[in-house]
Design a protein around this motif. Sequence first.
Motif, short mmCIF file in Angstrom:
data_model
loop_
_atom_site.label_atom_id
_atom_site.label_comp_id
_atom_site.label_asym_id
_atom_site.label_seq_id
_atom_site.Cartn_x
_atom_site.Cartn_y
_atom_site.Cartn_z
N TYR A 1 12.72 43.37 -17.16
CA TYR A 1 14.04 43.87 -16.76
C TYR A 1 14.92 44.06 -17.79
O TYR A 1 14.96 43.08 -18.97
CB TYR A 1 14.61 43.02 -15.28
N THR A 2 15.74 45.12 -18.06
CA THR A 2 16.66 45.30 -18.73
C THR A 2 17.92 44.95 -18.42
O THR A 2 18.48 45.29 -17.26
CB THR A 2 16.81 46.83 -19.26
N ILE A 3 18.86 44.04 -18.93
CA ILE A 3 20.09 43.44 -18.51
C ILE A 3 21.25 43.77 -19.48
O ILE A 3 20.86 44.27 -20.77
CB ILE A 3 20.13 42.04 -18.18
N GLN A 4 22.28 43.62 -19.18
CA GLN A 4 23.61 44.09 -19.98
C GLN A 4 23.90 42.78 -21.03
O GLN A 4 23.93 41.94 -20.25
CB GLN A 4 24.89 44.54 -19.38
N PHE A 5 24.02 42.90 -22.10
CA PHE A 5 24.33 41.71 -23.04
C PHE A 5 25.62 41.85 -23.38
O PHE A 5 26.34 42.79 -23.75
CB PHE A 5 23.53 42.09 -24.33
N ASN A 6 26.54 40.90 -23.02
CA ASN A 6 27.98 41.02 -23.28
C ASN A 6 28.45 39.56 -24.18
O ASN A 6 29.56 39.28 -24.21
CB ASN A 6 28.74 40.51 -21.88
N ALA B 1 19.25 38.51 -14.48
CA ALA B 1 17.99 38.86 -14.39
C ALA B 1 17.53 38.52 -12.77
O ALA B 1 16.70 39.19 -12.26
CB ALA B 1 17.38 37.71 -15.26
N GLU B 2 18.10 37.75 -12.17
CA GLU B 2 17.65 37.27 -10.74
C GLU B 2 18.21 38.61 -9.65
O GLU B 2 17.63 38.86 -9.14
CB GLU B 2 18.71 36.16 -10.18
N GLN B 3 19.51 39.18 -10.29
CA GLN B 3 19.67 40.28 -9.69
C GLN B 3 18.81 41.69 -9.56
O GLN B 3 18.56 41.99 -8.77
CB GLN B 3 21.18 40.77 -10.13
N LYS B 4 18.34 41.62 -10.91
CA LYS B 4 17.51 42.70 -11.09
C LYS B 4 16.04 42.55 -10.33
O LYS B 4 15.75 43.44 -9.74
CB LYS B 4 17.26 42.85 -12.84
#
Length: 297
Positions: A9-14, A27-30
């Motif tokens: 999964y691709t997640i936003q890096f902040n 990751a869990e949300q994705k």
Amino acid sequence: FSGDVFGWYTIQFNGCTNILSDWGSKAEQKAREAGVNLNDYTRLIYVFPSSHGCDGGVLGRGELGNGASVTRSWIYGSLDKRLFEHEIGHNLGINHANNIVCNNIGNYSNCKETEYGDIYDVMGKFWAEIVNGNSFHFNGPHKVALGWIPETNIKGSIPSGIYTLAPLETALTPLETLNSGIQILKIPKPDTGNKEYYFVSYRQRQGFDSTLPDNIVNGASIHIWRPDPNFPYQTKFLKAVNTGGGNGQDTLSDGAAFYDKINNISVKQLSHNPNGVTVEVNLSYPPTPTSKPSPTP
């Protein structure tokens, strides 16, 4: 263990702030959006394809199991199976495997404890060259903490005497356990208010321990550990000492002994073979001198 793999999964890096909770929750949300029911799992491992430059270059993190319903691990950029084993060990509730070396062992002066120093346990410095990419078993007290050594195979509150220990790697049958299946000697350290113990054990080249070096399989190992489930202290692999003194060796050898001069404890190795090691424990070392009558004038 068995389990399932989902993603990538691709997640936003902040940035590097709160990466564990931030990346894990994203990751869990994705995963949930993809239809994964995370309520089916009690251990979650988040695997990232490359090092992120955060967290000081650490390759993995693991929550220390404390009875929580779910424990988590984070793996950054390495698929070395030992890294997974190490972090899952934390999830199960055990801490790092350290070692301790004293310049004057027996008096416990000038001692140096090294984190990860027990390189013969995957909870220690598993990346050390001697391991050659292989996994090792958990050490004796770690197996006790996990309940992998049955209580019947642990000899505690022992009197002085001679004992034979079966290898830690051996899964003993109930009959063997009943007859001769001691695998751990647990000796209290009075100078700690009996909160810490010596754990004497024996290891052989079996299973994941098949590449253990000679200096480990030819003698009894001695660890110090405080078995308190509320405070999962790190185990300390003690450099055993022979009568010649010095900084000692990794394990005992036939005829060599470890001496604790503070608590008057000695553990001497008498013999060993692939099936077990025989040691003599003396809880009143040195022996009390016997008085002799004065010669008759």
